[in-house]
Every structure is written in structure tokens, then in C-alpha cells.
Enzyme design. Structure first.
Site, PDB file in Angstrom:
ATOM      1  CG  ASP A   4      -0.216  -0.429   2.557  1.00 22.60           C
ATOM      2  OD1 ASP A   4       1.160  -0.259   2.408  1.00 22.60           O
ATOM      3  OD2 ASP A   4      -1.032  -0.499   3.459  1.00 22.60           O
ATOM      4  CG  ASN A  12      -9.018   0.532  11.456  1.00 20.70           C
ATOM      5  OD1 ASN A  12      -8.092  -0.112  11.342  1.00 20.70           O
ATOM      6  ND2 ASN A  12      -9.303   1.498  10.398  1.00 20.70           N
ATOM      7  CG  HIS A  64      -6.153  -0.718   8.661  1.00 21.38           C
ATOM      8  ND1 HIS A  64      -6.036   0.611   8.787  1.00 21.38           N
ATOM      9  CD2 HIS A  64      -4.838  -1.072   9.075  1.00 21.38           C
ATOM     10  CE1 HIS A  64      -4.840   1.039   9.302  1.00 21.38           C
ATOM     11  NE2 HIS A  64      -3.828  -0.119   9.379  1.00 21.38           N
ATOM     12  CD  GLU A  95      -8.899   2.511   6.478  1.00 21.67           C
ATOM     13  OE1 GLU A  95      -9.105   1.903   7.602  1.00 21.67           O
ATOM     14  OE2 GLU A  95      -8.338   3.654   6.661  1.00 21.67           O
TER      15      GLU A  95
END
Ligand code: F6R
Length: 241
Positions: A70, A139, A141, A146
């Protein structure tokens, strides 16, 4: 409870050493493997050990390939926030990884969708991802996938959540502006990897690790896509009760 294989380690050193041994085993099995490595804080110990193994003549990436997991979208490739720059400093420049055997996102392209198709094509031409090393976002991810990301998603540009922006802020300091969008290999793209190592370190990951191991897979928790991956091993320096 989950069928995922997880190994707990008492400390970050042994955790990182074990991850490095698994990478070295992959190198020994298939020197021309195609690797993907997460950036972030979690793999820093792994990178230290791989660079030490290289210096001792115990590991060589001379024949290996790398695809970037990424990166931010909308910054110059030489921007210090560029994640390929980060990966180069933390790892690639410290071993013998040939630059022409690496595939990175061009973070300042005009046509990001076309760039994503190019990355998917590159992965196909390399014969797929052999060994994937991921970190876990607090979170949930994976890469920049996401919450809400489809398990079938392919490489694409995503809008980063507030939680991810705050988490990224740790890398660049309070005053630095983190780009709001990022490129990421999709969960469906990652699912095709032959082997996956998910590294989980950092106290703040305890709740998300517990969810991953105890709740049914759901796009609300992108990391739970690993339940459907072929050959996954999780290493953690956190013991959940
Ligand atoms: C970075 C990436 C992210 C991180 C995750 C954990 O390339 O893909 O998903 O792996 O945010 O980051 P750290 O390890 O810094 O806690």
C-alpha cells in the site's frame, strides 16, 4: 473459537526472530519468491533480523521479487511519506534486494485506476504472491483495506478513515499532514497469496486481535478476511485471554 493458527511470544524479540526464520525458510524453498511486506512499526524487528541474516550470509534476496502492499495517493514518489521510501530505508536498502525486481505504486499518477490495474497485471506476470507479510491495524484494517472493504476487493484507491489517519500520524509526527487517500492491494488480491504471515504487535491491538479470533468473519473487520486465506499463520507478542 477460530481455526486460525496463532503463536504467542513473550517478547517482541522472539516474535521478530520467528518471523525472520519463516521468511528465511521461504527464501530457502523458493529464492525467486514474490514477497509483499507491510510497512509500519510492527515489522521493524523482522527487518532488523533479515538485514542481520543478510550481513551474515544467511539470507539473500538477489533472486526475489517484491510488490508494494500500500502507499499514499497524491504525493511525489520522493516524498518522505512515500511508503516505498519508508520500506527502502527500513528494509530494502539494508539487504541485496534488486530495485528492478520491485513493483511500487506511482503515487503521483493522473489516472489512479489505471495504476491499480497495472499493479494487478504485474502480480499476475510474477506468477502471484508467494509470501505475504501483513500487520494489523487497530481498527482492523489490512494494508489500507478499511472497515467495510469487500473480501473480494481488488487493488484500488481508498479514502483513509480517521482512525487510520491518526494511526499513520505516529509515523510522521503531529505536525505532518497525512495524505487522505491511499492505494492498497485488495482483500481479494491478498487472498490469492500462497502463504500469509499476519504479525500482531502493540498493546492497542489486543481488542482487535480478540475480535479476529472470536467473531465470525465480516467486512466490518477487514482482517477477518484471513479466515478465508489458504495458508495463514498469525504471530503475536500479545496474549489474549
Ligand atoms: C502498512 C500497512 C498497515 C499496517 C498497520 C499496522 O503498510 O499496511 O496496515 O500494517 O496499520 O501498523 P503498525 O505496525 O505501525 O501498528
Amino acid at each position: 473459537m477460530s481455526n486460525l493458527k496463532i503463536d504467542y511470544f513473550q517478547d517482541y524479540k522472539i516474535f521478530s526472530q520467528t518471523a525472520a526464520e519463516l521468511v528465511c525458510q521461504q527464501l530457502a524453498r523458493k529464492p525467486d519468491s514474490c514477497f509483499v511486506f507491510a510497512t509500519g512499526f510492527t515489522p521493524l524487528g523482522l527487518f532488523d533480523r533479515l538485514s542481520a541474516a543478510y550481513r551474515l550470509g544467511k539470507a539473500s534476496f538477489q533472486s526475489s521479487f517484491l510488490v508494494e502492499l500500500d502507499d499514499y495517493y497524491g504525493i511525489h514518489p520522493s516524498d518522505s511519506k512515500n511508503l516505498f521510501q519508508w520500506l527502502s530505508k527500513a528494509f530494502l536498502d539494508r539487504v541485496d534486494f534488486p530495485i528492478h525486481q520491485t513493483v511500487r505504486f506511482q503515487t503521483d499518477v493522473q489516472d489512479p485506476d489505471r495504476e491499480c490495474l497495472r499493479i494487478e497485471d504485474e502480480i499476475q506476470s510474477l506468477g502471484g504472491i508467494d509470501f505475504l507479510v501483513l500487520g494489523l491495524g487497530a481498527n482492523g484494517h489490512l494494508g489500507f483495506n478499511e472497515p467495510g472493504s469487500s473480501f473480494q476487493s481488488r487493488t484500488r484507491v481508498v479514502k483513509l478513515t480517521e482512525a487510520s489517519l491518526q494511526s499513520s500520524q505516529r509515523y510522521w509526527g503531529e505536525d505532518s499532514k497525512v495524505p487522505g487517500k491511499g492505494f492498497t492491494l485488495g482483500l481479494g488480491t491478498l487472498a490469492e497469496a500462497r502463504k500469509t504471515l499476519l504479525l500482531v504487535s502493540g498493546k492497542e491491538k489486543k481488542p482487535v486481535l480478540k475480535k479476529l479470533l472470536t467473531q465470525p468473519p465480516s467486512p466490518d473487520l477487514p482482517a477477518s478476511a484471513v479466515h478465508h486465506f489458504d495458508d495463514v499463520r498469525i504471530l503475536s507478542d500479545l496474549k489474549i485471554s
